[in-house]
Design an enzyme around this catalytic site. Structure first.
Site: not given
Length: 291
Positions: A101, A103, A122, A149, A198
């Site tokens: 997906r 991100n 993940e 990220n 993140d």
């Protein structure tokens, strides 16, 4: 607002809040709930919010030069019209990777959209970074990881920061005038026990901020990768910050309930909320994507 302590400003109970972005043309903050299949808009001046349901997991939202938005759904990059709530597929870069997906994303000063993908489970190192500008979609050539990220860009757009979340590493690489990324070098590594890096964000002084998933904090690093500041939160999972407000000095932080058991949720009733605090430094003006 000049309050250095993070406070909840919008209670949405996001499963996986992410991708906050200040949209200057509206003086509003937009963000997503990836696992909750939702887009949220928050107007801090009026203290009102609005939400839209998305047709699948949504990793990010950015404004586009036609007055609408681009969003990263699991199925690809879509144009989003908040007036009708309609989504229109533009690009499906990973139709051959159904377990992936999209991100996180950022927009370069010239309007290029940078975004990453990841393995939704993940586990596999199937995540890639892409650049989309004026209909031209290219893979960046950066190393594949499980959870991408960022990326984030320096104020002049010539340094790209990208995160390998599970590897606890933030990398940097040069970007030339044509948007081609060069060789990556390590910017900083998050030590064991401090959570996972993140979403990254760069401020007007060229310093990098990162949310720490499972780390109860956000951190600010100088351009050399040295830790300058850590701001603690009353919740564990901080995903990303965005600078907003009339002076771009209010930091808005998305958080997540994902991975928290019943006991943790009881101890963290604000998990998944949108937070705000005084950053003490201005952020960078936002850009609109030309896709």
């Amino acid at each position: 607002m000049r309050d250095a302590a993070p406070r909840s400003v919008l209670s949405v109970g996001a499963i996986l809040g992410e991708g906050p972005i200040w949209v200057e043309r509206e003086a509003a903050l937009w963000f997503v709930d990836i696992k909750g299949h939702a887009i949220h808009r928050f107007d801090p001046a009026l203290d009102v919010s609005k939400s839209w349901t998305t047709p699948g997991q949504v990793g990010w939202i950015v404004p586009t030069d036609d007055g609408l938005f681009a969003v990263g759904l699991q199925s690809g990059v879509h144009r989003f019209d908040p007036r009708s709530g309609a989504f229109t597929l533009l690009h499906a870069p990973e139709a051959h990777r159904p377990g992936n997906r999209l991100n996180d994303a950022t927009v370069a000063p010239g309007g290029a959209l940078w975004f990453g993908s990841m393995d939704d489970a993940e586990a596999e190192e199937s995540g890639r970074f892409y650049r989309l500008h004026r209909g031209d979609l290219v893979e960046s050539g950066l190393a594949a990881v499980s959870i991408t990220n960022g990326p984030a860009l320096s104020p002049d757009g010539r340094i790209l920061y990208h995160t390998d979340t599970l590897g606890r590493a933030i990398w940097q690489c040069p970007v030339d005038a044509d948007g081609v990324a060069g060789a990556a070098t390590l910017f900083t590594r998050i030590e064991d026990g401090a959570g996972y890096p993140d979403g990254p964000t760069v401020d007007a002084e060229g310093c990098l901020w990162t949310g720490l998933f499972g780390g109860w904090a956000v951190r600010r690093y100088d351009p050399a990768g040295r830790l300058m500041r850590e701001i603690r939160f009353p919740v564990a999972n901080i995903t990303k910050i965005a600078f907003g407000g009339p002076d771009l000095m209010t930091a808005y932080a998305t958080t997540a309930r994902k991975g928290l058991d019943v006991t943790a949720l009881t101890e963290q009733p604000l998990a998944g909320d949108l937070f705000a605090f005084d950053a003490g430094v201005a952020g960078l003006p936002g850009h609109v994507a030309t896709i």
